[in-house]
Design an enzyme around this catalytic site. Structure first.
Site: not given
Ligand code: F7E
Length: 274
Positions: A77, A79, A101
Site C-alpha cells: 500500500s 501507506e 496498518y
Molecule cells: O481516507 C480523508 C482522510 O479512509 C482518505 C485504504 O484502502 O487507502 C485507503 O486508506 C482520505 C484521508 O482511505 C473523512 O483523512 C476526510 O485523507 O478513504 P480513506 P485511506 O486512509 O487513504 C490506502 C492506500 C490503503 O492501503 C487502505 O487499505 O479521506 N477523510 N473525511 C475521511 N476519511 C474517512 N474515512 N471518513 C471521513 O469522514
C-alpha cells in the site's frame, strides 16, 4: 459464482493455509486479506500486526513448502510511504509508515521481497495507491460520500459530516488496479511495482463532483466535523507508476470524474431499488 469455489481460511492459522494449498495446488496466489483501515488500525494494533504482518509470513512459508512454483502477489500500500521523503513516490522511495496498518504492511512487503531472494519463489509486492469502486465499504471516504449524496438526493438524509475536506489522495478505479495485479504476476522476472494515477484530488473535489452528478451543490449539505479529522495525515501521497507503464504497459484508464460518477450512479440505483 460460475467455476469459483470459496474456501474459508485465516492468516492466523498455518494449518489451514497449508491444507488449502495442498488440496488446491494454485498457480497464482493473490494475498488481499487483512484489515484495511489505516485510521482504525490504532485501535487494534496487535490484531492488525498478526494478520497483515505475521500472517503474510505464515502464508509465504506455506507457499515455499507446498507450492514453491506458485506465483505470489502481496497487496502492499501507499501507506508504506507515510510522510514521503520525495514526491511523487516510486519503487525506490524510502518507506516511513505512520500507523500500525502501514507498519504491518511494511513487514509483509520486506518478507515478500526476501522470500523471493532467499528461496527463489515468484513472489512480488504491488504498492497500490487508493483504489475505489461501487463495492467500497462506507468507512472509506469515497463510498461514504457517494452513498450519502444519493440518500440526500432521495430525501433520505439531510447532511454529510466529513473530516478534512482538503485532504488529498491519488484515487483510481479498482478494476484498473486488479488488471495491474494480474499483469505483475505474468511478468518475468518477479518484481515490485507502484500503481496509481499520478494525480491527486481533494475530498472537497470528490464531494463537488459527486453532488453535481445529482444536480446538487455539496456546500449546501457537507459539514466539516473535527471528530473525523486524523491526528496524523500522510502528506502528498502521489504515485509515479512509470515503471509499471514501461515494463507492464499498464496505466490507469478510468478518470477521476468517471470513477466518481460510476460510484454515485450505482448508489442511486441501489437505493431506488430497495
Ligand atoms: O481516507 C480523508 C482522510 O479512509 C482518505 C485504504 O484502502 O487507502 C485507503 O486508506 C482520505 C484521508 O482511505 C473523512 O483523512 C476526510 O485523507 O478513504 P480513506 P485511506 O486512509 O487513504 C490506502 C492506500 C490503503 O492501503 C487502505 O487499505 O479521506 N477523510 N473525511 C475521511 N476519511 C474517512 N474515512 N471518513 C471521513 O469522514
Amino acid at each position: 459464482l460460475g467455476d469459483m469455489s470459496i474456501i474459508k481460511g485465516d492468516l492466523r492459522e498455518s494449518e489451514g493455509l497449508l491444507a488449502c494449498l495442498e488440496e488446491h495446488q494454485p498457480d497464482e496466489i493473490y494475498n488481499l486479506a487483512g484489515p484495511s483501515s489505516p485510521a482504525a488500525s490504532w485501535d487494534e494494533v496487535a490484531m492488525v500486526g498478526d494478520i497483515a504482518g505475521l500472517g503474510v509470513g505464515r502464508l509465504l512459508d506455506a507457499v515455499r513448502n507446498v507450492t514453491p512454483k506458485a506465483r505470489f502477489y502481496q497487496a502492499s500500500s501507499s501507506e508504506l510511504f507515510g510522510n514521503p521523503v520525495e514526491v511523487p513516490q516510486r519503487e525506490t522511495t524510502p518507506f516511513q509508515p505512520r500507523n500500525p496498518y502501514g507498519i504491518s504492511k511494511l513487514y509483509a512487503h520486506w518478507l515478500t521481497v526476501r522470500y523471493r531472494e532467499r528461496y527463489g519463489i515468484h513472489a512480488l509486492s504491488g504498492i497500490l495507491f487508493n483504489h475505489e469502486s461501487p463495492r467500497r465499504g462506507d468507512i472509506f471516504v469515497t463510498r461514504k460520500i457517494t452513498r450519502r449524496a444519493a440518500e440526500i438526493k432521495l430525501g433520505l438524509a439531510a447532511e454529510l459530516r466529513l473530516g478534512n475536506l482538503d485532504a488529498r489522495r491519488d484515487w483510481g478505479y479498482a478494476g484498473d488496479y486488479v488488471l495491474a495485479m494480474w499483469l505483475m504476476l505474468q511478468h518475468q522476472p518477479a518484481d515490485d511495482f507502484v500503481i496509481g494515477t499520478g494525480v491527486t484530488h481533494s475530498v472537497r473535489e470528490f464531494c463537488e463532483l459527486a453532488f453535481a452528478r445529482l444536480d446538487l451543490d455539496y456546500r449546501d449539505y457537507v459539514v466539516q466535523d473535527e471528530a473525523y479529522f486524523r491526528p496524523v495525515e500522510p502528506a502528498q501521497l502521489v504515485a509515479d507508476s512509470s515503471k509499471a507503464q514501461r515494463v507492464l504497459g499498464w496505466q490507469a484508464e478510468v478518470s477521476f470524474s468517471e470513477l466518481v460518477y460510476r460510484m454515485v450512479d450505482v448508489d442511486l440505483k441501489l437505493l431506488q431499488n430497495v
